[in-house]
Design a protein around this motif. Structure first.
Motif, short mmCIF file in Angstrom:
data_model
loop_
_atom_site.label_atom_id
_atom_site.label_comp_id
_atom_site.label_asym_id
_atom_site.label_seq_id
_atom_site.Cartn_x
_atom_site.Cartn_y
_atom_site.Cartn_z
N GLU A 28 50.69 39.07 49.11
CA GLU A 28 51.50 38.38 47.56
C GLU A 28 52.35 38.52 46.93
OE1 GLU A 28 48.67 36.20 45.29
OE2 GLU A 28 46.52 35.70 47.63
N VAL A 29 53.57 37.67 46.50
CA VAL A 29 54.27 38.15 45.31
C VAL A 29 54.44 37.61 44.50
CG1 VAL A 29 56.53 38.58 45.18
CG2 VAL A 29 55.76 38.95 47.44
N LEU A 30 53.95 38.11 43.52
CA LEU A 30 54.14 37.86 42.06
C LEU A 30 55.28 38.41 41.53
CD1 LEU A 30 50.75 38.14 40.91
CD2 LEU A 30 52.35 36.17 41.41
N LYS A 44 60.34 41.22 42.66
CA LYS A 44 59.36 40.72 43.34
C LYS A 44 58.25 41.96 43.45
CE LYS A 44 61.78 36.69 45.55
NZ LYS A 44 62.31 36.27 46.11
N LYS A 45 57.70 41.78 43.55
CA LYS A 45 56.18 42.60 43.79
C LYS A 45 55.17 42.41 43.73
CE LYS A 45 55.51 47.54 41.77
NZ LYS A 45 55.35 48.69 40.72
N ALA A 46 54.19 43.21 44.94
CA ALA A 46 53.00 42.51 45.38
C ALA A 46 52.27 42.62 44.47
CB ALA A 46 52.94 42.90 46.16
N ILE A 47 51.10 42.30 43.70
CA ILE A 47 50.51 42.18 42.53
C ILE A 47 49.35 43.77 42.98
CG2 ILE A 47 50.42 39.84 41.59
CD1 ILE A 47 47.47 40.14 42.94
N LYS A 57 49.70 43.91 31.82
CA LYS A 57 50.92 43.20 31.11
C LYS A 57 51.38 41.97 31.99
CE LYS A 57 55.25 43.61 30.17
NZ LYS A 57 56.76 44.61 30.04
N TYR A 58 51.14 41.60 32.97
CA TYR A 58 51.45 40.88 33.71
C TYR A 58 49.96 40.16 33.05
CZ TYR A 58 52.22 37.70 37.48
OH TYR A 58 52.51 36.37 37.80
N ALA A 59 49.01 40.07 32.90
CA ALA A 59 48.36 38.84 32.51
C ALA A 59 48.03 38.16 31.43
CB ALA A 59 46.92 40.04 32.34
N GLU A 60 48.41 39.44 30.67
CA GLU A 60 48.88 38.94 29.39
C GLU A 60 49.94 38.30 29.04
OE1 GLU A 60 49.39 42.35 26.46
OE2 GLU A 60 47.12 43.24 26.59
N GLU A 61 50.61 37.56 30.12
CA GLU A 61 51.42 37.27 30.30
C GLU A 61 51.09 36.05 29.94
OE1 GLU A 61 54.34 39.30 32.42
OE2 GLU A 61 55.70 40.77 30.72
N LYS A 62 50.08 35.55 31.45
CA LYS A 62 49.91 35.24 31.81
C LYS A 62 48.71 34.19 31.22
CE LYS A 62 52.29 34.36 35.77
NZ LYS A 62 53.32 33.11 35.24
N GLY A 63 48.35 34.56 29.84
CA GLY A 63 47.32 34.01 28.19
C GLY A 63 46.14 34.42 29.05
N ILE A 64 45.58 35.41 30.20
CA ILE A 64 44.47 36.02 30.16
C ILE A 64 43.61 36.72 29.19
CG2 ILE A 64 42.77 36.79 31.88
CD1 ILE A 64 45.00 36.12 34.15
N SER A 65 42.90 36.28 28.56
CA SER A 65 42.40 36.84 27.16
C SER A 65 41.19 38.01 27.91
CB SER A 65 42.20 35.86 26.72
OG SER A 65 40.37 35.20 26.98
N SER A 69 40.26 45.23 28.79
CA SER A 69 39.36 45.71 28.92
C SER A 69 39.18 45.69 30.26
CB SER A 69 38.05 45.22 28.03
OG SER A 69 38.13 43.24 28.14
N LEU A 70 39.94 45.48 31.07
CA LEU A 70 39.22 45.14 32.25
C LEU A 70 39.69 46.28 33.81
CD1 LEU A 70 40.28 41.20 33.54
CD2 LEU A 70 37.88 41.92 32.89
N SER A 71 39.31 46.56 34.63
CA SER A 71 39.08 47.58 35.50
C SER A 71 40.64 46.69 36.22
CB SER A 71 38.70 47.63 36.47
OG SER A 71 37.64 47.32 36.70
N LYS A 72 41.67 47.67 36.97
CA LYS A 72 42.26 47.16 38.16
C LYS A 72 41.55 45.98 38.80
CE LYS A 72 46.21 48.59 41.16
NZ LYS A 72 46.67 49.78 42.01
N GLY A 73 40.67 47.29 39.81
CA GLY A 73 40.21 45.45 40.23
C GLY A 73 39.55 44.00 40.19
N GLN A 74 38.99 44.22 38.86
CA GLN A 74 38.90 42.56 37.77
C GLN A 74 40.66 41.89 37.86
OE1 GLN A 74 36.66 45.37 34.95
NE2 GLN A 74 34.58 43.61 35.60
N LEU A 75 40.56 42.84 37.74
CA LEU A 75 42.16 42.02 37.06
C LEU A 75 42.88 41.50 38.56
CD1 LEU A 75 44.23 44.36 34.75
CD2 LEU A 75 43.78 41.92 33.98
N LEU A 76 43.13 41.94 39.46
CA LEU A 76 43.80 41.29 41.06
C LEU A 76 42.79 40.47 41.22
CD1 LEU A 76 44.03 44.66 42.80
CD2 LEU A 76 45.79 43.34 41.92
N GLU A 77 41.27 40.46 40.86
CA GLU A 77 40.65 39.25 41.28
C GLU A 77 40.72 38.08 40.52
OE1 GLU A 77 35.81 38.12 41.10
OE2 GLU A 77 36.36 40.46 41.36
N VAL A 78 41.24 38.36 39.43
CA VAL A 78 41.64 37.23 38.49
C VAL A 78 42.57 36.73 38.46
CG1 VAL A 78 41.94 36.66 36.03
CG2 VAL A 78 39.93 37.94 36.36
N LEU A 79 43.85 37.72 38.77
CA LEU A 79 45.32 37.28 39.24
C LEU A 79 45.23 36.04 40.44
CD1 LEU A 79 47.28 39.81 37.83
CD2 LEU A 79 46.97 37.83 36.74
#
Length: 83
Positions: A28-30, A44-47, A57-65, A69-79
């Protein structure tokens, strides 16, 4: 949704087509901003290819509170759930 593999981009809207492309190695490209001298330019860059700093930074821009404090794996899952 836009998916990328190497220098090949494909656009798919049907869930079946998206899954087929992912099975073929497409990601996927974000949009992610350059961190260098071009702050207003987007690339364009795949998450999956983003580092932890870019993901936070991307998660914060998307409004993820609580993204910091999340790990890379957790962030990928949420995004991925957001896409």
């Amino acid at each position: 949704m836009i998916l990328i593999r190497g220098n090949v981009e494909k656009e798919a809207t049907a869930h079946r087509d998206i899954e087929k492309l992912k099975n073929e190695g497409f990601k996927e490209v974000l949009l992610a901003k350059y961190e260098g001298d071009k702050p207003d330019t987007a690339e364009k860059k795949a998450i999956e290819d983003m580092n932890l700093k870019e993901l936070k930074k991307y998660a914060e821009e998307k409004g993820i509170s609580g993204a910091t404090s999340l790990s890379k794996g957790q962030l990928l899952e949420v995004l991925k759930e957001m896409v």
